[in-house]
Design an enzyme around this catalytic site. Structure first.
Site, mmCIF file in Angstrom:
data_model
loop_
_atom_site.group_PDB
_atom_site.id
_atom_site.type_symbol
_atom_site.label_atom_id
_atom_site.label_comp_id
_atom_site.label_asym_id
_atom_site.label_seq_id
_atom_site.Cartn_x
_atom_site.Cartn_y
_atom_site.Cartn_z
ATOM 1 N N TRP A 1 0.834 -1.189 0.000
ATOM 2 C CA TRP A 1 0.000 0.000 0.000
ATOM 3 C C TRP A 1 0.878 1.251 0.000
ATOM 4 O O TRP A 1 1.568 1.545 0.975
ATOM 5 C CB TRP A 1 -0.915 0.026 1.210
ATOM 6 C CG TRP A 1 -1.965 -1.049 1.192
ATOM 7 C CD1 TRP A 1 -2.427 -1.723 0.100
ATOM 8 C CD2 TRP A 1 -2.687 -1.550 2.302
ATOM 9 N NE1 TRP A 1 -3.386 -2.612 0.470
ATOM 10 C CE2 TRP A 1 -3.571 -2.535 1.821
ATOM 11 C CE3 TRP A 1 -2.669 -1.276 3.658
ATOM 12 C CZ2 TRP A 1 -4.431 -3.224 2.649
ATOM 13 C CZ3 TRP A 1 -3.528 -1.970 4.479
ATOM 14 C CH2 TRP A 1 -4.405 -2.917 3.977
ATOM 15 N N VAL B 1 0.534 4.011 2.930
ATOM 16 C CA VAL B 1 0.977 3.751 4.307
ATOM 17 C C VAL B 1 2.313 3.017 4.311
ATOM 18 O O VAL B 1 3.319 3.533 4.790
ATOM 19 C CB VAL B 1 -0.074 2.926 5.090
ATOM 20 C CG1 VAL B 1 0.428 2.604 6.477
ATOM 21 C CG2 VAL B 1 -1.395 3.662 5.156
ATOM 22 N N CYS B 2 2.320 1.804 3.795
ATOM 23 C CA CYS B 2 3.505 0.932 3.860
ATOM 24 C C CYS B 2 4.691 1.499 3.088
ATOM 25 O O CYS B 2 5.833 1.159 3.380
ATOM 26 C CB CYS B 2 3.168 -0.459 3.322
ATOM 27 S SG CYS B 2 1.815 -1.264 4.187
ATOM 28 N N LEU B 3 4.429 2.328 2.109
ATOM 29 C CA LEU B 3 5.501 2.969 1.346
ATOM 30 C C LEU B 3 5.814 4.355 1.901
ATOM 31 O O LEU B 3 6.965 4.673 2.172
ATOM 32 C CB LEU B 3 5.109 3.071 -0.134
ATOM 33 C CG LEU B 3 6.156 3.710 -1.040
ATOM 34 C CD1 LEU B 3 7.287 2.732 -1.299
ATOM 35 C CD2 LEU B 3 5.538 4.171 -2.337
ATOM 36 N N PRO C 1 7.871 4.816 5.685
ATOM 37 C CA PRO C 1 9.297 4.495 5.737
ATOM 38 C C PRO C 1 10.140 5.288 4.729
ATOM 39 O O PRO C 1 11.289 5.620 5.013
ATOM 40 C CB PRO C 1 9.370 2.999 5.456
ATOM 41 C CG PRO C 1 8.039 2.589 4.986
ATOM 42 C CD PRO C 1 7.063 3.641 5.380
#
Length: 73
Positions: free
Chosen positions: A18, A21-23, A26
């Protein structure tokens, strides 16, 4: 991040399920620590087309370099 710092490398490639969020989180953190980030945009998804685009736009505005998977090879 300790293991990443220990390598001494400053370039990273990020992909995620995703983008919003997940990208995004971080990547923004790594950019703030001075890393050069590449994002293969064809290896990232999102919960919708709009959130995918918003996540990618966020990381590019923060300084990540958009690429495709073939250019990484």
């Amino acid at each position: 991040m300790t293991a990443v710092r220990a390598t001494g490398r400053k370039k990273m490639i990020f992909a995620a399920l995703w983008a919003e969020v997940c990208l995004a989180f971080p990547v923004v953190d790594a950019l703030s620590e001075g890393y050069e980030i590449y994002v293969p945009v064809d290896c990232v998804a999102g919960t919708s087309t709009q959130t995918h685009r918003a996540g990618l736009d966020r990381v590019v505005r923060a300084g990540a370099v958009p690429v495709n998977w073939i250019s990484i090879l």
